[in-house]
Every structure is written in C-alpha cells, then in structure tokens.
Design a protein around this motif. Structure first.
Motif, PDB file in Angstrom:
ATOM      1  N   VAL A  36      47.340  51.132  37.375  1.00 53.95           N
ATOM      2  CA  VAL A  36      45.769  51.143  37.896  1.00 53.95           C
ATOM      3  C   VAL A  36      44.908  50.587  37.035  1.00 53.95           C
ATOM      4  O   VAL A  36      43.978  49.644  37.247  1.00 53.95           O
ATOM      5  CB  VAL A  36      45.691  52.464  38.517  1.00 53.95           C
ATOM      6  CG1 VAL A  36      44.100  52.569  38.704  1.00 53.95           C
ATOM      7  CG2 VAL A  36      46.273  52.813  39.734  1.00 53.95           C
ATOM      8  N   GLU A  37      44.986  51.050  35.595  1.00 53.66           N
ATOM      9  CA  GLU A  37      43.996  50.372  34.752  1.00 53.66           C
ATOM     10  C   GLU A  37      44.213  48.830  34.584  1.00 53.66           C
ATOM     11  O   GLU A  37      43.343  48.011  34.533  1.00 53.66           O
ATOM     12  CB  GLU A  37      44.370  51.278  33.203  1.00 53.66           C
ATOM     13  CG  GLU A  37      43.284  50.744  32.335  1.00 53.66           C
ATOM     14  CD  GLU A  37      41.989  50.944  32.805  1.00 53.66           C
ATOM     15  OE1 GLU A  37      41.172  50.158  32.336  1.00 53.66           O
ATOM     16  OE2 GLU A  37      41.738  51.951  33.481  1.00 53.66           O
ATOM     17  N   ARG A  38      45.566  48.184  34.673  1.00 49.25           N
ATOM     18  CA  ARG A  38      45.673  46.951  34.415  1.00 49.25           C
ATOM     19  C   ARG A  38      45.028  46.218  35.583  1.00 49.25           C
ATOM     20  O   ARG A  38      44.326  45.398  35.394  1.00 49.25           O
ATOM     21  CB  ARG A  38      47.230  46.611  34.099  1.00 49.25           C
ATOM     22  CG  ARG A  38      47.340  45.237  33.988  1.00 49.25           C
ATOM     23  CD  ARG A  38      48.919  45.018  33.902  1.00 49.25           C
ATOM     24  NE  ARG A  38      49.687  44.720  35.252  1.00 49.25           N
ATOM     25  CZ  ARG A  38      50.489  45.554  35.929  1.00 49.25           C
ATOM     26  NH1 ARG A  38      50.916  46.733  35.319  1.00 49.25           N
ATOM     27  NH2 ARG A  38      50.694  45.337  36.941  1.00 49.25           N
ATOM     28  N   LEU A  39      45.141  46.776  36.754  1.00 51.11           N
ATOM     29  CA  LEU A  39      44.725  46.098  37.960  1.00 51.11           C
ATOM     30  C   LEU A  39      43.149  46.098  38.124  1.00 51.11           C
ATOM     31  O   LEU A  39      42.445  45.211  38.460  1.00 51.11           O
ATOM     32  CB  LEU A  39      45.489  46.685  39.257  1.00 51.11           C
ATOM     33  CG  LEU A  39      46.967  46.393  39.482  1.00 51.11           C
ATOM     34  CD1 LEU A  39      47.236  47.375  40.576  1.00 51.11           C
ATOM     35  CD2 LEU A  39      47.107  45.076  39.692  1.00 51.11           C
ATOM     36  N   ILE A  43      41.046  43.140  38.346  1.00 56.70           N
ATOM     37  CA  ILE A  43      40.044  42.832  39.357  1.00 56.70           C
ATOM     38  C   ILE A  43      38.509  42.523  38.680  1.00 56.70           C
ATOM     39  O   ILE A  43      37.863  41.611  39.262  1.00 56.70           O
ATOM     40  CB  ILE A  43      39.698  44.336  40.314  1.00 56.70           C
ATOM     41  CG1 ILE A  43      40.935  44.378  41.122  1.00 56.70           C
ATOM     42  CG2 ILE A  43      38.553  44.276  40.995  1.00 56.70           C
ATOM     43  CD1 ILE A  43      41.057  45.592  41.771  1.00 56.70           C
ATOM     44  N   SER A  44      38.300  43.127  37.708  1.00 58.74           N
ATOM     45  CA  SER A  44      37.022  42.962  36.923  1.00 58.74           C
ATOM     46  C   SER A  44      36.952  41.385  36.649  1.00 58.74           C
ATOM     47  O   SER A  44      35.972  40.582  36.560  1.00 58.74           O
ATOM     48  CB  SER A  44      36.809  43.733  35.598  1.00 58.74           C
ATOM     49  OG  SER A  44      35.925  43.488  34.980  1.00 58.74           O
ATOM     50  N   GLN A  49      35.148  35.855  37.849  1.00 58.95           N
ATOM     51  CA  GLN A  49      35.538  34.482  38.059  1.00 58.95           C
ATOM     52  C   GLN A  49      34.931  33.948  39.232  1.00 58.95           C
ATOM     53  O   GLN A  49      34.096  33.103  39.573  1.00 58.95           O
ATOM     54  CB  GLN A  49      37.012  34.274  38.012  1.00 58.95           C
ATOM     55  CG  GLN A  49      37.308  32.839  38.262  1.00 58.95           C
ATOM     56  CD  GLN A  49      38.849  32.630  38.475  1.00 58.95           C
ATOM     57  OE1 GLN A  49      39.679  33.624  38.588  1.00 58.95           O
ATOM     58  NE2 GLN A  49      39.347  31.556  38.472  1.00 58.95           N
ATOM     59  N   ILE A  50      34.919  34.981  40.281  1.00 64.10           N
ATOM     60  CA  ILE A  50      34.078  34.753  41.653  1.00 64.10           C
ATOM     61  C   ILE A  50      32.466  34.381  41.335  1.00 64.10           C
ATOM     62  O   ILE A  50      32.135  33.334  41.811  1.00 64.10           O
ATOM     63  CB  ILE A  50      34.326  35.863  42.482  1.00 64.10           C
ATOM     64  CG1 ILE A  50      35.749  35.680  43.046  1.00 64.10           C
ATOM     65  CG2 ILE A  50      33.351  35.817  43.742  1.00 64.10           C
ATOM     66  CD1 ILE A  50      36.055  37.105  43.832  1.00 64.10           C
ATOM     67  N   ALA A  51      32.094  35.340  40.473  1.00 60.09           N
ATOM     68  CA  ALA A  51      30.588  35.182  40.215  1.00 60.09           C
ATOM     69  C   ALA A  51      30.276  33.705  39.589  1.00 60.09           C
ATOM     70  O   ALA A  51      29.386  33.188  39.992  1.00 60.09           O
ATOM     71  CB  ALA A  51      29.992  36.227  39.326  1.00 60.09           C
ATOM     72  N   GLN A  52      31.087  33.454  38.824  1.00 57.80           N
ATOM     73  CA  GLN A  52      31.054  32.074  37.863  1.00 57.80           C
ATOM     74  C   GLN A  52      31.271  31.012  38.678  1.00 57.80           C
ATOM     75  O   GLN A  52      30.371  29.898  38.815  1.00 57.80           O
ATOM     76  CB  GLN A  52      31.861  32.151  36.709  1.00 57.80           C
ATOM     77  CG  GLN A  52      31.953  30.580  35.983  1.00 57.80           C
ATOM     78  CD  GLN A  52      30.568  30.391  35.466  1.00 57.80           C
ATOM     79  OE1 GLN A  52      29.930  31.255  34.697  1.00 57.80           O
ATOM     80  NE2 GLN A  52      30.006  29.242  35.394  1.00 57.80           N
ATOM     81  N   LEU A  53      32.186  31.197  39.591  1.00 56.61           N
ATOM     82  CA  LEU A  53      32.391  29.924  40.670  1.00 56.61           C
ATOM     83  C   LEU A  53      31.301  29.885  41.674  1.00 56.61           C
ATOM     84  O   LEU A  53      30.971  28.673  41.991  1.00 56.61           O
ATOM     85  CB  LEU A  53      33.867  30.243  41.604  1.00 56.61           C
ATOM     86  CG  LEU A  53      34.824  30.065  40.528  1.00 56.61           C
ATOM     87  CD1 LEU A  53      36.250  30.359  41.359  1.00 56.61           C
ATOM     88  CD2 LEU A  53      35.174  28.675  40.079  1.00 56.61           C
TER      89      LEU A  53
END
Length: 98
Positions: A36-39, A43-44, A49-53
C-alpha cells in the motif's frame, strides 16, 4: 482426570494453532502495508507527472495559439498591403482621368 488432560492438550494445541495463524496473518499484513505504501508513492509520482503534463499541454496550446496569431497577422498585413495598392491604383486612375 484423563478427560481433563485431553481437554488441556486440545486447548494447548488450538492456542498454538491460533498463535501460528496470528503470526502468519501479521506477516501478511506487514507485506500488504508495504505494498500500500509503495502504491501510494507511485500514485503521488503519477499525480505529479499528470500535473506536469497538463502544464506542458497548456504551454504548447498557448504557443500554438500565438503561432496561429502570428500567421494570421502576416496574412492580414499582406491583405492590407494589397488593399492599399489597389486604392493607390484607383486614386491614380481617378487623378489621370481628370
């Protein structure tokens, strides 16, 4: 007395089984928490990356709009120059005919 000893042995066996199941479930829980922590970290990263794109897309869209505006400006200047030449020709023709 023999029945009491069997009951105690059965109880002890069940308690040991429960302890083993507890240890197994605790290990599984630790593994799931790590996943869960890795995911969450992934996600973060993907949200960043979405915000940058999205920001890049907005910048490209703005650049494209400016490019189109510059192209339209050049076409408008060419049309205006042609209209000025046509008006000059008309003025020349009117001046000559007087």
């Amino acid at each position: 007395m023999e029945a009491d000893a069997k009951s105690i042995d059965l109880f002890t066996t069940r308690v040991r089984q429960m302890i083993l199941q507890y240890e197994e479930l605790r290990g599984h829980n630790v593994a799931l928490n790590a996943t869960v922590e890795r995911l969450r970290v992934r996600i973060s990263q993907l949200e960043a990356q979405i915000a940058q794109l999205q920001n890049d897309y907005k910048s490209l869209k703005m650049a494209r709009m400016v490019e189109i505006a510059n192209g339209d400006m050049e076409n408008a200047q060419k049309r205006l120059a042609k209209l000025i030449r046509d008006v000059d020709k008309c003025i020349t023709l009117v001046s000559e005919s007087k």
